[in-house]
Design a protein around this motif. Structure first.
Motif: not given
Length: 405
Positions: A249-252, A274-275, A359-360, A364-365
């Motif tokens: 959630g934080h990466a997005v 972007a991620v 997680a990555q 991304t999805d």
């Protein structure tokens, strides 16, 4: 070494002690503190709160993380249970592998549900809590299978809603979180005990039984020795539950916030890039601690058994010598031959987070689903990040409206 009170520890670094109050400043703004310390003292310096040696030199950092010389303990500090560490290393590896397999299978089988999860956020959503909630909704059946007690599933949803996945600031908030966490551990321990006593959890013991679809708790139970206390199983499960939700959630959230701050249209760049760039600027594991096992030196600083070394991906990822325009959100740097330095958003070496790839991919999805056919507008998010274990973005609002064709 001179100690003035506690925990105000004055630590010499190449003959220069930290001034009184440095530990307080570090705890108040750890990211700003290490940036200033690296600029003033170089890429190897001691942290003022506990004397841990902070390393932001790429060559030294990679040597520490891969540890071919055996200078550091080989048990990951991630698995804290019951006041100690769950070991041995083989058990930690088995838990990580089982958790990764469970979550990866769920993501692969349910990926088409992500647009519906995004639609549930509505036109306006509050982040980063909305990101954590979306990840939990998507992973809910992998975290706890549908036939789990409804009260337990609701309790874990409550944990996400109450933002217990991040460590709050303030004494009362921490006490409230601790009380809820203790309740969750007791409830999960009871469920772990019930599952161990259920013959369907081990179909080999009853030829007529049918194995239930597994979830993250089953993965932990299957990877830990039978004599592992149920409370320890519950605590390990909670560690994995937390790291399955908050980092994604934080990466997005950081991708949304950083793109808005730097004028990047996320619909025009590959979501994977972007991620990756989001995780470069704001790595999940921003400080990686390793306990010293035998005497050696790092950057000319002598270390003894019992000392601690902390590799700092946050600083490594912002080193202008290896990352051109290092503080700028530039997803395009991942699409060409531009030079790049060490990239350690989920740790490095044998202690890289077992679920890093899952997680990555999920982040991304999720970002792809958010940008698909939509115009994004970010409001707010100008505050400092909250740093307690992981780097949490400041609150902001996301408005998502259909893109005009």
């Amino acid at each position: 070494m001179t100690t003035v009170g506690k925990p105000e520890r004055v630590v010499p670094e190449q003959g220069r002690p930290w001034p009184l109050g440095a530990a307080r400043r570090y705890r108040r703004d750890p990211l700003g503190f290490v940036e200033r310390a690296a600029a003033e003292r170089g890429p190897v310096f001691r942290l003022p709160d506990d004397g841990s040696l902070c390393v932001a030199d790429p060559a030294q950092a990679l040597r520490i993380l891969h540890d071919e010389a055996g200078d550091y303990d080989d048990v990951s500090g991630f698995f804290h249970v019951g006041g100690g560490l769950l070991g041995p290393r083989a058990t930690q590896v088995a838990i990580g592998r089982a958790a990764r397999t469970t979550l990866r299978a769920h993501v692969a089988a349910r990926r088409e549900r992500l647009p519906a999860v995004v639609a549930e956020l509505g036109e306006v959503s509050e982040w980063p809590s909305a990101g954590r909630a979306a990840v939990h909704r998507f992973l809910a059946d992998a975290l706890l299978r549908p036939d789990s007690p409804p009260a337990l599933r609701e309790l874990m949803a409550h944990v996400v809603r109450r933002e217990v996945l991040i460590r709050p600031a303030g004494r009362l908030a921490r006490l409230s979180r601790r009380a809820l966490w203790a309740r969750v551990v007791r409830t999960l321990a009871a469920e772990a005990r019930a599952r161990r006593n259920d013959p369907r959890s081990d179909p080999g013991s009853d030829p007529g039984s049918e194995a239930r679809p597994g979830d993250l708790l089953d993965a932990v139970l299957g990877a830990t020795p039978p004599e592992t206390p149920h409370e320890h199983v519950a605590q390990v499960y909670l560690l994995l539950f937390r790291t399955s939700i908050a980092p994604v959630g934080h990466a997005v959230a950081w991708a949304l916030l950083s793109a808005a701050a730097h004028g990047v249209d996320l619909a025009a760049v590959p979501p994977e890039s972007a991620v990756r760039e989001s995780l470069r600027l704001w790595p999940v594991a921003w400080l990686l601690g390793r306990p010293v096992r035998r005497a050696h030196q790092v950057g000319g600083v002598p270390l003894e058994p019992g000392d601690s070394v902390s590799v700092c991906p946050y600083l490594l990822h912002r080193d202008e010598r290896h990352w051109p325009r290092a503080t700028t959100f530039r997803p395009g740097r991942w699409d060409g031959p531009e030079p790049r330095g060490p990239y350690l958003p989920f740790g490095g070496g044998p202690f890289t987070c077992a679920g890093a790839g899952v997680a990555q991919a999920l982040a991304t999805d999720l970002l792809d689903a958010l940008t698909d056919g939509a115009r994004l507008e970010v409001r707010g998010g100008a505050g400092r990040p909250h740093v307690e274990g992981i780097i949490t973005p400041p609150p902001f609002q996301l408005r998502r409206t259909p893109r005009q064709t």
